[in-house]
Design a protein around this motif. Structure first.
Motif, mmCIF file in Angstrom:
data_model
loop_
_atom_site.group_PDB
_atom_site.id
_atom_site.type_symbol
_atom_site.label_atom_id
_atom_site.label_comp_id
_atom_site.label_asym_id
_atom_site.label_seq_id
_atom_site.Cartn_x
_atom_site.Cartn_y
_atom_site.Cartn_z
ATOM 1 N N LEU A 1 0.836 -1.199 0.000
ATOM 2 C CA LEU A 1 0.000 0.000 0.000
ATOM 3 C C LEU A 1 0.871 1.249 0.000
ATOM 4 N N PHE A 2 0.508 2.198 -0.801
ATOM 5 C CA PHE A 2 1.079 3.542 -0.780
ATOM 6 C C PHE A 2 0.120 4.419 -1.587
ATOM 7 N N PRO A 3 0.201 5.731 -1.473
ATOM 8 C CA PRO A 3 -0.859 6.620 -1.982
ATOM 9 C C PRO A 3 -1.321 6.368 -3.400
ATOM 10 N N GLU A 4 -0.396 6.267 -4.354
ATOM 11 C CA GLU A 4 -0.820 6.105 -5.751
ATOM 12 C C GLU A 4 -1.509 4.769 -5.973
ATOM 13 N N LEU A 5 -0.975 3.713 -5.359
ATOM 14 C CA LEU A 5 -1.610 2.401 -5.492
ATOM 15 C C LEU A 5 -2.988 2.398 -4.839
ATOM 16 N N ASN A 6 -3.105 3.066 -3.701
ATOM 17 C CA ASN A 6 -4.398 3.131 -3.020
ATOM 18 C C ASN A 6 -5.459 3.746 -3.926
ATOM 19 N N ASP A 7 -5.065 4.761 -4.697
ATOM 20 C CA ASP A 7 -6.007 5.395 -5.628
ATOM 21 C C ASP A 7 -6.438 4.420 -6.713
ATOM 22 N N TYR A 8 -5.499 3.638 -7.235
ATOM 23 C CA TYR A 8 -5.857 2.626 -8.247
ATOM 24 C C TYR A 8 -6.812 1.587 -7.663
ATOM 25 N N LEU A 9 -6.635 1.282 -6.392
ATOM 26 C CA LEU A 9 -7.533 0.328 -5.739
ATOM 27 C C LEU A 9 -8.932 0.919 -5.610
ATOM 28 N N ARG A 10 -9.014 2.167 -5.209
ATOM 29 C CA ARG A 10 -10.319 2.832 -5.088
ATOM 30 C C ARG A 10 -11.023 2.947 -6.437
ATOM 31 N N GLN A 11 -10.246 3.150 -7.494
ATOM 32 C CA GLN A 11 -10.813 3.336 -8.827
ATOM 33 C C GLN A 11 -11.189 2.023 -9.509
ATOM 34 N N GLY A 12 -10.796 0.897 -8.924
ATOM 35 C CA GLY A 12 -11.119 -0.396 -9.505
ATOM 36 C C GLY A 12 -10.131 -0.868 -10.547
ATOM 37 N N VAL A 13 -9.014 -0.152 -10.704
ATOM 38 C CA VAL A 13 -7.967 -0.611 -11.624
ATOM 39 C C VAL A 13 -7.300 -1.851 -11.047
ATOM 40 N N ILE A 14 -7.080 -1.820 -9.734
ATOM 41 C CA ILE A 14 -6.587 -2.980 -8.990
ATOM 42 C C ILE A 14 -7.762 -3.565 -8.213
ATOM 43 N N GLN A 15 -7.882 -4.878 -8.246
ATOM 44 C CA GLN A 15 -8.981 -5.519 -7.527
ATOM 45 C C GLN A 15 -8.613 -5.869 -6.087
ATOM 46 N N ALA A 16 -7.341 -6.110 -5.850
ATOM 47 C CA ALA A 16 -6.888 -6.451 -4.500
ATOM 48 C C ALA A 16 -5.382 -6.232 -4.429
ATOM 49 N N THR A 17 -4.884 -6.062 -3.216
ATOM 50 C CA THR A 17 -3.441 -5.985 -3.016
ATOM 51 C C THR A 17 -3.083 -6.810 -1.785
ATOM 52 N N ILE A 18 -1.888 -7.374 -1.806
ATOM 53 C CA ILE A 18 -1.429 -8.235 -0.711
ATOM 54 C C ILE A 18 -0.492 -7.411 0.172
ATOM 55 N N PHE A 19 -0.944 -7.115 1.375
ATOM 56 C CA PHE A 19 -0.205 -6.250 2.296
ATOM 57 C C PHE A 19 0.793 -7.082 3.087
ATOM 58 N N GLN A 20 2.072 -6.666 3.066
ATOM 59 C CA GLN A 20 3.138 -7.449 3.686
ATOM 60 C C GLN A 20 3.653 -6.863 5.007
ATOM 61 N N GLN A 21 2.888 -5.941 5.579
ATOM 62 C CA GLN A 21 3.168 -5.390 6.909
ATOM 63 C C GLN A 21 4.598 -4.855 7.060
ATOM 64 N N PRO A 22 5.008 -3.911 6.228
ATOM 65 C CA PRO A 22 6.387 -3.401 6.331
ATOM 66 C C PRO A 22 6.702 -2.761 7.683
ATOM 67 N N PHE A 23 5.755 -2.010 8.250
ATOM 68 C CA PHE A 23 5.987 -1.364 9.545
ATOM 69 C C PHE A 23 6.281 -2.410 10.614
ATOM 70 N N GLN A 24 5.478 -3.463 10.632
ATOM 71 C CA GLN A 24 5.675 -4.506 11.642
ATOM 72 C C GLN A 24 6.964 -5.292 11.406
ATOM 73 N N GLN A 25 7.382 -5.413 10.145
ATOM 74 C CA GLN A 25 8.654 -6.080 9.864
ATOM 75 C C GLN A 25 9.801 -5.342 10.553
ATOM 76 N N ASP B 1 -10.814 -2.521 -1.804
ATOM 77 C CA ASP B 1 -11.271 -1.127 -1.630
ATOM 78 C C ASP B 1 -12.215 -1.000 -0.439
ATOM 79 N N SER B 2 -12.907 -2.098 -0.117
ATOM 80 C CA SER B 2 -13.894 -2.053 0.969
ATOM 81 C C SER B 2 -13.267 -2.015 2.361
ATOM 82 N N ASN B 3 -12.032 -2.507 2.513
ATOM 83 C CA ASN B 3 -11.389 -2.505 3.841
ATOM 84 C C ASN B 3 -10.103 -1.678 3.847
ATOM 85 N N LEU B 4 -9.850 -0.923 2.794
ATOM 86 C CA LEU B 4 -8.631 -0.135 2.693
ATOM 87 C C LEU B 4 -8.445 0.795 3.872
ATOM 88 N N GLU B 5 -9.513 1.388 4.348
ATOM 89 C CA GLU B 5 -9.420 2.380 5.442
ATOM 90 C C GLU B 5 -8.857 1.766 6.721
#
Length: 343
Positions: free
Chosen positions: A280-304, A335-339
């Motif tokens: 996740l990062f801002p530009e990708l998040n926008d593509y997710l909201r717009q439906g260009v991307i259907q899903a993304t796999i979050f790898q928890q960088p902060f927790q790493q 997009d439904s759980n992005l927030e």
């Protein structure tokens, strides 16, 4: 239940609190016999030392953190997690030094920085290795022989003296992406975009994806290494669309995914091609909201980053020993759980 203190131990043994404190903190001027008696009595009485107070009795633990600007958004989140752990350990006599290597810095510069930290008396170094792993094992062995411990984050350096590795379960990420594209792309062929197959985490994500796709009887028509270069990824997407116009799905197993999405948008194929991306990062998040991307796999960088720094402290400061690989669970973001995943 009353908390046992050194005063209780002192009263029971008739020994001064100063002697109790020296024995429990490993300081000199206490005979081995007295030290043994104090430690055994403390254990029997259920004494639990104050870790923060105990840490002040030893030398400062110095931990270095080396990461590069490659895939900047992701790597900065990893570093932010390490800095959070450092803040949480503020009372434990720990010093953290966070170094961001420039994108143009060579692997030789990374090795130089590692040796420099060792010469300055650092106790541990947390490292995000580059894709080319040649030479790392030798430097890690060199530092290990000097009692400077190295751990890895994001990716790994197998068959080396690194003490542990913290990373996402990349194989599982690939399997999840494969299952999602099976549901999204139906029976259409799919393609993979990755950083480089020389990387451990990228190899693992491809293996997981291929395993799932094979089980689903789908076809993988192409795998593209984009070396986390946006221009290379854009041109590779052009090549894919030109050579395989029937492609129905794309798995982008690297955080540098925006140029692939941009080409799909430019070609007017957002309805035809389903995309599962990474992180996740801002530009990708926008593509997710717009439906260009259907899903993304979050790898928890902060927790790493947070877990890597915390475990390095525990290894050095508390002599804890644990499994040598910590795999964080990847999470599906729509997009439904992005927030739930963004501040």
């Amino acid at each position: 239940m009353k908390k046992i203190t050194i005063y209780d131990i002192s009263k029971k043994l008739g020994v001064s609190t100063a002697t109790i404190n020296r024995a429990l903190s490993g300081k000199p001027r206490v005979s081995e016999e007295t030290k043994k008696l104090i430690i055994e009595t403390a254990e029997q009485m259920g004494f639990k030392p104050n870790k923060a107070a105990t840490s002040l009795a030893r030398k400062t633990i110095r931990i270095g953190f080396i990461i590069n600007r490659h895939v900047l958004d992701f790597n900065i989140e990893v570093m932010n997690g390490a800095k959070r752990a450092y803040e949480e350990l503020a009372d434990f006599n720990v010093r953290g030094d966070f170094q961001i290597m420039d994108h143009s810095d060579s692997k030789t510069d990374v090795f130089r920085k590692m040796r420099e930290m060792a010469d300055l008396g650092y106790d541990g170094i947390i490292l995000a290795p580059t894709n080319d792993l040649r030479g790392y094992s030798e430097v890690i062995q060199e530092l290990y022989d000097k009692n400077v411990f190295v751990a890895t984050v994001i990716s790994d350096i197998p068959n080396s003296k690194r003490i542990f590795s913290v990373r996402s379960n990349s194989r599982m990420s690939g399997k999840i992406a494969g299952k999602l594209l099976w549901m999204l792309a139906k029976d259409k062929p799919v393609a993979i975009f990755t950083g480089t197959r020389d990387s451990e985490i990228h190899k693992e994500s491809i293996d997981g994806f291929m395993e799932q796709i094979k089980a689903s009887n789908m076809d993988v028509i192409a795998i593209y290494d984009n070396y986390d270069d946006l221009d290379i990824a854009y041109r590779a997407t052009e090549k894919l669309l030109r050579e395989f116009p029937d492609v129905g799905g794309i798995y982008i197993g690297t955080s540098n995914s925006t140029s692939v999405c941009k080409k799909i948008v430019d070609a007017g194929l957002t309805d035809q091609i389903k995309i599962v991306a990474s992180d996740l990062f801002p530009e990708l998040n926008d593509y997710l909201r717009q439906g260009v991307i259907q899903a993304t796999i979050f790898q928890q960088p902060f927790q790493q980053g947070r877990l890597a720094f915390k475990k390095m402290y525990e290894y050095i400061g508390e002599a804890k020993r644990f499994e040598d690989i910590f795999l964080l669970k990847p999470q599906i973001v729509l997009d439904s759980n992005l927030e739930l995943f963004i501040d």
